[in-house]
Design an enzyme around this catalytic site. Structure first.
Site, PDB file in Angstrom:
ATOM      1  N   ASP A   1       7.326   1.941 -13.583  1.00 59.97           N
ATOM      2  CA  ASP A   1       5.961   2.400 -13.860  1.00 59.97           C
ATOM      3  C   ASP A   1       5.480   1.733 -15.144  1.00 59.97           C
ATOM      4  O   ASP A   1       6.235   1.018 -15.814  1.00 59.97           O
ATOM      5  CB  ASP A   1       5.879   3.933 -13.948  1.00 59.97           C
TER       6      ASP A   1
ATOM      7  N   ARG B   1       7.468   5.676  -7.384  1.00 65.23           N
ATOM      8  CA  ARG B   1       7.686   4.498  -8.230  1.00 65.23           C
ATOM      9  C   ARG B   1       8.429   3.405  -7.462  1.00 65.23           C
ATOM     10  O   ARG B   1       8.089   2.224  -7.542  1.00 65.23           O
ATOM     11  CB  ARG B   1       8.499   4.885  -9.478  1.00 65.23           C
TER      12      ARG B   1
ATOM     13  N   ASP C   1       7.767  13.428 -13.144  1.00 64.01           N
ATOM     14  CA  ASP C   1       7.905  12.602 -14.331  1.00 64.01           C
ATOM     15  C   ASP C   1       6.875  13.022 -15.382  1.00 64.01           C
ATOM     16  O   ASP C   1       5.784  13.501 -15.033  1.00 64.01           O
ATOM     17  CB  ASP C   1       7.685  11.124 -13.993  1.00 64.01           C
TER      18      ASP C   1
ATOM     19  N   TYR D   1       1.107  12.833  -2.440  1.00 61.93           N
ATOM     20  CA  TYR D   1       0.817  12.219  -3.729  1.00 61.93           C
ATOM     21  C   TYR D   1      -0.395  11.297  -3.619  1.00 61.93           C
ATOM     22  O   TYR D   1      -0.645  10.708  -2.559  1.00 61.93           O
ATOM     23  CB  TYR D   1       2.001  11.369  -4.209  1.00 61.93           C
TER      24      TYR D   1
END
Length: 307
Positions: A85, A179, A43, A71
């Protein structure tokens, strides 16, 4: 440095604000290579590892996408948004409830997502439904039925809890949306939550500690340092360094060149390679050729990916 012989993978550390396609466009321009592609979308607000492949290395893009990823994320509790988000429009949440959460309950909620589960992908994502990207459908104000997908959270480590923010590291299978994970954790805690920040720290063997920025490659280009640019590229075979290395015998070189199946006797290399599911195969001149799969039923190797 237009060189049609350039083949390799550039480990880029994507900065916030860039799309994955932006990164590819810059890298393609710097290296002056038409055949170029990324190995898994990030993203625009996310940062971190985004391997970019050139030439023959583009053949591994799909394989890299299948690898596990790591992550580091920040979850903001007490707020939900339409994009899941902090860039999206607020749709709900309970900040008061988030501020009074028990640390133990937060830890239990986060760790409950360890292992396999069914995850609903976000509406604002690049997944296609009936040929249309979900984010295009969402921006048009339409709604569409989405299907859950099997994911596997292999490891979760909580790094910090400073309410209303929870920072954690996760190792997960392909197709996992952090997310959505943040949204699910917030829902489980009955206060809502959304992703505040995201750094992809690992894609298979590619680590953020080894990654370079777009500004680094631009600087080398401006300096005319073509060798420096080439040195940044990871050779294709290094991607498969965990596989046994075998070399085709001179008498079987033609079989390899034609992408034919190979018998154990056609290959020389790792003593235990005949028991492995995959091997990396080199030509008799030691140049990398392919990845082959071993079929225990036939006792032969068949090509998985030719380079």
């Amino acid at each position: 440095m237009s060189d049609p012989g350039i083949n390799g993978i550039l480990n880029i550390s994507k900065e916030a604000g860039y799309t994955s396609f932006d990164v590819v466009a810059v890298a393609r321009g710097v290296y002056r290579q038409r055949k170029c592609g990324h190995t898994g979308t990030l993203d625009p607000m996310a940062t971190g590892v985004l391997p970019v492949a050139f030439g023959k290395a583009t053949k591994v893009c799909g394989m890299i996408t299948d690898w596990d990823k790591e992550y580091i994320a920040e979850l903001l509790l007490g707020r939900t948004t339409d994009t899941l988000d902090v860039t999206g429009d607020v749709t709900g949440g309970n900040e008061t409830a988030a501020a009074s959460l028990n640390i133990g309950d937060i830890e239990d909620a986060v760790m409950s997502f360890l292992g396999e589960s069914d995850q609903m992908p976000p509406m604002y994502s690049a997944l296609k439904v009936d040929g249309r990207r979900l984010y295009d459908i969402a921006r048009s104000g339409e709604s569409v039925e989405r299907k859950t997908r099997k994911i596997n959270i292999r490891r979760i480590e909580i790094l910090d809890i400073s309410l209303p923010v929870v920072k954690f590291k996760v190792l997960c299978s392909k197709g996992t949306y952090i997310r959505s994970l943040c949204d699910d954790i917030g829902a489980k805690l009955n206060c809502g939550g959304c992703m505040q920040s995201l750094v992809r720290s690992m894609v298979g063997p590619f680590l953020i500690s080894d990654a370079v920025y777009l500004s680094d490659i631009k600087k080398l280009r401006d300096e005319g340092n073509e060798e420096g640019l080439k040195d940044l590229l990871v050779p294709v075979d290094k991607v498969f360094s965990d596989l046994p290395a075998v070399t085709v015998r001179d008498t079987s070189e033609k079989l390899l060149l034609n992408g034919n199946k190979l018998q154990t006797g056609d290959l020389a290399g790792d003593a235990a390679f005949d028991t492995k599911q995959k091997v990396r195969v080199y030509h008799s001149n030691d140049s990398f050729a392919a990845v082959y799969d071993f079929d225990p039923k036939t006792g032969m190797f068949k090509p998985d990916k030719m380079f």
